[in-house]
Structures are given as C-alpha cells and as structure tokens.
Motif scaffolding. Structure first.
Motif, PDB file in Angstrom:
ATOM      1  N   ARG A  82      -6.225   3.830   5.745  1.00  0.00           N
ATOM      2  CA  ARG A  82      -5.397   5.024   5.555  1.00  0.00           C
ATOM      3  C   ARG A  82      -5.943   6.221   6.313  1.00  0.00           C
ATOM      4  O   ARG A  82      -5.173   7.035   6.874  1.00  0.00           O
TER       5      ARG A  82
ATOM      6  N   VAL B  17      -0.014   5.088   5.681  1.00  0.00           N
ATOM      7  CA  VAL B  17      -0.306   3.659   5.798  1.00  0.00           C
ATOM      8  C   VAL B  17       0.287   3.167   7.112  1.00  0.00           C
ATOM      9  O   VAL B  17       1.180   3.794   7.682  1.00  0.00           O
TER      10      VAL B  17
ATOM     11  N   GLU C 223       0.826  -1.210   0.000  1.00  0.00           N
ATOM     12  CA  GLU C 223       0.000   0.000   0.000  1.00  0.00           C
ATOM     13  C   GLU C 223       0.857   1.256   0.000  1.00  0.00           C
ATOM     14  O   GLU C 223       0.512   2.261  -0.629  1.00  0.00           O
TER      15      GLU C 223
ATOM     16  N   SER D 217      -0.494  11.364  10.602  1.00  0.00           N
ATOM     17  CA  SER D 217      -0.095  12.187   9.462  1.00  0.00           C
ATOM     18  C   SER D 217      -0.446  13.660   9.621  1.00  0.00           C
ATOM     19  O   SER D 217       0.338  14.535   9.239  1.00  0.00           O
TER      20      SER D 217
ATOM     21  N   ASP E  41      -2.399  11.653   4.016  1.00  0.00           N
ATOM     22  CA  ASP E  41      -2.354  10.243   3.650  1.00  0.00           C
ATOM     23  C   ASP E  41      -1.345   9.518   4.535  1.00  0.00           C
ATOM     24  O   ASP E  41      -0.518  10.137   5.199  1.00  0.00           O
TER      25      ASP E  41
ATOM     26  N   VAL F 179       0.529   4.248  -2.712  1.00  0.00           N
ATOM     27  CA  VAL F 179       0.343   5.664  -2.386  1.00  0.00           C
ATOM     28  C   VAL F 179       1.378   6.525  -3.099  1.00  0.00           C
ATOM     29  O   VAL F 179       1.061   7.588  -3.653  1.00  0.00           O
TER      30      VAL F 179
END
Length: 374
Positions: free
Chosen positions: A349, A339, A192, A357, A337, A196
């Motif tokens: 996410r 992971v 993932e 984030s 964003d 991204v």
C-alpha cells in the motif's frame, strides 16, 4: 520515433479527442516533426484521474484543467466533430468547418456521470469545470450521509476519497456484485480494497442493486432520500453519487465507421491499432475494443504505437504491434492509502501512495503539457 518527417508533402494527422491518449499522440507527433491538428470540444485537458478527489477537496479542481492552446497553439482546434468524411479525408465540425487529414487518430474516450467525468463543451469549459467541482464539494460538505452507487474501481476510490476528506460523515457503498473493484485485478488486491474501505469506516452493501436510481436526484444534497434495492431493502441518504454507466463516446465517428464498430460503440482495431478496414485511421484508448482495463495508462501506450506506425508507414517500414500485458492498476483511496498491482504483481500500500495516491499524477500531466501548475 527518431528523426523528423515533416518534409513529407501532404502529411497531416488529425487527432480527435484531447484525453490522455490524444494529448500523448499530439505530443509525440510534434516531437517527430509531423504536422497535426488536435481537436476537442473543450478548451482544456481534464486530468480526470484526480476528478474524484477534486469533488471533495476544495481548491483542487483548478489543477485538473490544463488549457490546450497554451500547449499546442494553432495546432489545437476547439470544436465538436459531427462526422468523418472518409472519401474526402476530412473531419467535419459542428458549424461546417472541415479539417483535412492524411491520417486520422480517433481517441474520443468514454462518457460517464459527474464527478468521475466532466463533459461540458464551449469556450469556457475549463473554468466551468472548475466551478462545477467547487460547487460539488459544497454539496458533500452539506450532506450528513453519502451513498456511492457502484463498487467498481471508481466507486471504491470515490467512497474512500469522501471518507478521507470527511471522516465524520456516514458513507455507504452499494454494489451489485459481491467483490469490489475491477474484475481483472488480482483477487488479493480486490480483497485489500474492501479491507481499506472497512478500515476507513465505509459501510458496504454488496450483492444489491438500486431499484429506483432513475427517479432519484444525483449530486444534490437533500435530507433523508429513500433509496430502494431490487431485493426490497430501503436505505436513506442525503447525497447520492453514481459511479456506474461509462459509455463509449462514439458520436464523432458512428455514422462513418459503423461497419468497424463492436457492440457498445467501440472501434475494432487490428494489432497495429488501425481501425478495421482503414490503413490510415487509428484508434486508441477507451474507444477501442482492445480487451484490457480502460485506463489513461493504456491510452498513452496506444498513442506511442499509433504514432510510431504512422511514421513507419511514411518511411515504408514494418508496423509495430500492440500487445496487452499483465494488468497494472493503482487505486488511490485517499491521499494516504491505496491498493494496486504492477505487471500482475501486488504492490504494498505504501508503494501505491508514493506512485499515485499522494498527488494523483497531476505533476506528470502539467509536465507533459509543458505548463506550470497554478
């Protein structure tokens, strides 16, 4: 920990290293009423979890340096540890000053390349750090293309942060392996992370290693630098950012604890986080040989165990053991964003965005240091 132990004569804990683990240990010692001194070569705690974003977002760096003395007062000593005199139970600083201890906590962390790490010393290390990051944001702004070397977790976050702040720039990430991010992450999380990056427009060069990195200028914009790989390919870029080469910072203890060191400089510790061969010396965080990802989160867990064990030893109680668990790791890939996984379970996410984030846990460090964010 429960209760105060300050009445115990001759107890003084010296904490060497003011990273996440050292600050957590110092705070818990203070809460427990245990006499302590925190020593660091810098004047400020560096919230390096936000370092990569501070490298691309102007104005953020000032929030990533938090003065030690405003939190710890006279319990903080700025200085570089030259060695530990084990027999005399004293930490010897550059210049000759000594700080005596009954118990020692070593949490010297790792050193690595800027901007992921900032290792400046001196009276004004906080302000100089802020300036270094502000200067770097200008280098990124001036570059038409950026090459990120290293596709571990730091490289993944760096490439994503650049692209999030400057979507118009060409960003290439080169990695010697075929899979990105930390090997201890779930394969689905690593895939993932790659997805991204591709969605953001980052170009990936996997299974290739830079051949001439030692001859290239890092962190300075210079048009059309030629970067060659071991397979003979050539890439051109305006700016090179290195996200490899983390090394254990062992200079404070290598002359005193060489018999307790593993390959690479890490300290061998038992299940109580005591350094091998020493019942009153503890190590925590990145400078231990504990087999788990080197993260601020784990350093803080170590701090709780080490301080509890110091208190337990004073009270004649059984020591607590540290056990590694399923990996928890969140990768911030820009403010919107990310992971990651929690206790071995892959997270959505959106959960990573909320958990890390958006603010990179800056609020937590300022709260823990009991100071107001600028």
């Amino acid at each position: 920990m429960g209760g105060q132990v300050s009445s115990v004569d001759g107890v003084h804990v010296v904490v060497v290293g003011g990273g996440f683990g050292g600050v957590a240990a110092a705070q818990q010692l203070r809460s427990g009423g245990v006499s302590f001194t925190l020593i660091d070569s810098r004047d400020s705690f560096h919230h390096n979890v936000a370092a990569l974003r501070a490298a691309v977002k102007p104005g953020l760096a000032q929030r990533t340096f938090i003065p030690f003395r405003d939190t710890f007062g006279d319990a903080f000593v700025q200085g570089r540890v030259e060695r530990v005199d084990v027999e005399r139970q004293a930490v010897v600083l550059r210049g000759g000053r000594e700080v005596a201890f009954s118990h020692l906590v070593l949490c010297t962390g790792t050193d690595g390349p800027f901007p992921g790490s900032f290792a400046a010393e001196g009276e004004e290390s906080g302000p100089s750090g802020v300036q270094a990051y502000e200067d770097f944001t200008q280098q990124v702004q001036a570059a038409g293309s950026v090459l990120v070397v290293g596709g571990g977790s730091s490289g993944v976050e760096m490439a994503a942060e650049i692209k999030a702040e400057h979507p118009e720039k060409k960003v290439v990430l080169i990695h010697s392996r075929m899979s990105l991010a930390d090997p201890e992450l779930l394969p689905s999380v690593r895939r993932e992370a790659e997805e991204v990056l591709l969605q953001k427009g980052v170009e990936l060069v996997l299974g290739e290693k830079v051949d001439n990195l030692s001859r290239l200028q890092l962190n300075v914009t210079s048009r059309n630098m030629a970067v060659t790989t071991e397979r003979g390919a050539t890439l051109t870029t305006d700016l090179i950012v290195c996200c490899t080469g983390q090394k254990v910072n062992s200079s404070a203890y290598d002359s005193s604890f060489s018999a307790s060191m593993a390959a690479g400089g890490a300290l061998k510790v038992n299940q109580h986080l005591q350094v091998q061969g020493h019942t009153n010396v503890y190590a925590l965080g990145d400078c231990t040989d504990v087999k788990e990802p080197k993260m601020a989160y784990h350093a803080q867990l170590h701090a709780a165990v080490a301080v509890s064990n110091i208190v337990n030893s004073l009270r004649g109680k059984q020591l607590t053991s540290y056990h590694t668990g399923s990996v928890t790791m969140l990768l911030a890939m820009g403010p919107d964003d990310g992971v990651g996984q929690f206790n071995g379970w892959k997270l959505p996410r959106c959960a990573v965005v909320l958990g890390k984030s958006r603010d990179l846990l800056l609020w937590k460090s300022w709260r823990d240091m009991k100071q107001q964010q600028p």
